[in-house]
Write a protein that holds these residues in place. Structure first.
Motif, mmCIF file in Angstrom:
data_model
loop_
_atom_site.group_PDB
_atom_site.id
_atom_site.type_symbol
_atom_site.label_atom_id
_atom_site.label_comp_id
_atom_site.label_asym_id
_atom_site.label_seq_id
_atom_site.Cartn_x
_atom_site.Cartn_y
_atom_site.Cartn_z
ATOM 1 N N SER A 79 0.821 -1.201 0.000
ATOM 2 C CA SER A 79 0.000 0.000 0.000
ATOM 3 C C SER A 79 0.866 1.267 0.000
ATOM 4 C CB SER A 79 -0.930 -0.013 1.214
ATOM 5 O OG SER A 79 -1.745 1.129 1.232
ATOM 6 N N ASP A 80 1.878 1.302 0.859
ATOM 7 C CA ASP A 80 2.767 2.471 0.937
ATOM 8 C C ASP A 80 3.483 2.722 -0.384
ATOM 9 O OD1 ASP A 80 2.024 2.805 3.588
ATOM 10 O OD2 ASP A 80 3.864 1.908 4.407
ATOM 11 N N LYS A 83 0.950 3.933 -3.065
ATOM 12 C CA LYS A 83 0.561 5.323 -2.770
ATOM 13 C C LYS A 83 1.646 6.280 -3.263
ATOM 14 C CE LYS A 83 -1.665 8.666 -0.415
ATOM 15 N NZ LYS A 83 -2.012 9.632 -1.434
ATOM 16 N N LYS A 84 2.909 5.971 -2.966
ATOM 17 C CA LYS A 84 4.020 6.827 -3.413
ATOM 18 C C LYS A 84 4.080 6.896 -4.939
ATOM 19 C CE LYS A 84 6.885 6.046 0.637
ATOM 20 N NZ LYS A 84 8.005 5.309 1.213
ATOM 21 N N ASP A 87 1.104 8.940 -6.273
ATOM 22 C CA ASP A 87 1.250 10.353 -5.902
ATOM 23 C C ASP A 87 2.077 11.119 -6.935
ATOM 24 O OD1 ASP A 87 -0.322 10.190 -3.657
ATOM 25 O OD2 ASP A 87 1.359 10.125 -2.228
ATOM 26 N N THR A 93 -6.878 10.442 -4.047
ATOM 27 C CA THR A 93 -7.385 9.668 -2.917
ATOM 28 C C THR A 93 -7.074 8.220 -3.241
ATOM 29 O OG1 THR A 93 -9.187 11.241 -2.603
ATOM 30 C CG2 THR A 93 -9.425 9.081 -1.562
ATOM 31 N N PHE A 94 -6.310 7.586 -2.366
ATOM 32 C CA PHE A 94 -5.835 6.228 -2.614
ATOM 33 C C PHE A 94 -6.497 5.265 -1.641
ATOM 34 C CE2 PHE A 94 -2.926 2.713 -1.787
ATOM 35 C CZ PHE A 94 -2.579 2.309 -3.056
ATOM 36 N N HIS A 95 -6.963 4.135 -2.174
ATOM 37 C CA HIS A 95 -7.557 3.084 -1.338
ATOM 38 C C HIS A 95 -6.932 1.753 -1.720
ATOM 39 C CE1 HIS A 95 -10.460 0.492 0.639
ATOM 40 N NE2 HIS A 95 -10.582 -0.156 -0.504
ATOM 41 N N VAL A 116 -7.734 4.417 -7.108
ATOM 42 C CA VAL A 116 -7.132 5.748 -7.034
ATOM 43 C C VAL A 116 -8.044 6.718 -7.771
ATOM 44 C CG1 VAL A 116 -5.063 7.129 -7.456
ATOM 45 C CG2 VAL A 116 -4.857 4.651 -7.143
#
Length: 158
Positions: A79-80, A83-84, A87, A93-95, A116
């Motif tokens: 997930s991390d 997300k990066k 971005d 908005t990330f799920h 996303v």
């Protein structure tokens, strides 16, 4: 002679009953067999990667694993990193979804693995695929009868 004919008829009836029982059991197992598949969708403002149970029965998730470059990673690590990566394309908005081992995935249920939503249009939606090309999802699951099966993503449908 009549006794032999009676025995033959009884053996045939017993054989057909056993065969019918076996076929009924096989039919019942197939009628509740889950079938997990995946799909991704993207447009200027969204990217979705989801899985869906298109089978006829509930899937018991025996193992849910995420991979990056062939190495197993935890849900949080995956997930991390995702997300990066997303971005870099703009504010969003990330799920991130998933399953715990031992959980159940109902017939016709659909779950977003990555979702996303961007605040502004992304010009090159092909860049989404570049961000996930090294990602893979593997799920081992079983039917309610205990028949094992597995799903492996085509590296997130590249």
């Amino acid at each position: 002679m009549l006794e032999i004919a009676s025995i033959i008829v009884a053996i045939c009836a017993l054989s057909l009953t056993v065969w019918q029982g076996w076929m009924t059991r096989k039919h019942n197992q197939l009628s509740v067999m889950p079938a997990i598949c995946s799909w991704n969708h993207s447009d200027e403002k969204t990217f979705h990667y989801w899985i869906k149970n298109k089978g006829h029965g509930t899937a018991k998730i025996d193992e849910f694993k995420l991979f990056i470059n062939g190495a197993t990673v935890s849900h949080d690590e995956f997930s991390d990193l995702m997300k990066k990566r997303f971005d870099k394309l703009g504010k969003n908005t990330f799920h991130m979804g998933g399953f715990e081992d031992g959980s159940f995935f109902e017939k016709s249920e659909q779950t977003d693995i990555i979702k996303v939503i961007f605040d502004e249009d992304v010009e090159n939606t092909e860049s989404y695929k570049e961000l996930i090309k090294d990602c893979e999802l593997k799920i081992k699951y079983s039917s309610l009868y205990g028949k094992k099966n597995s799903f492996t993503s085509d590296p997130f449908n590249k």
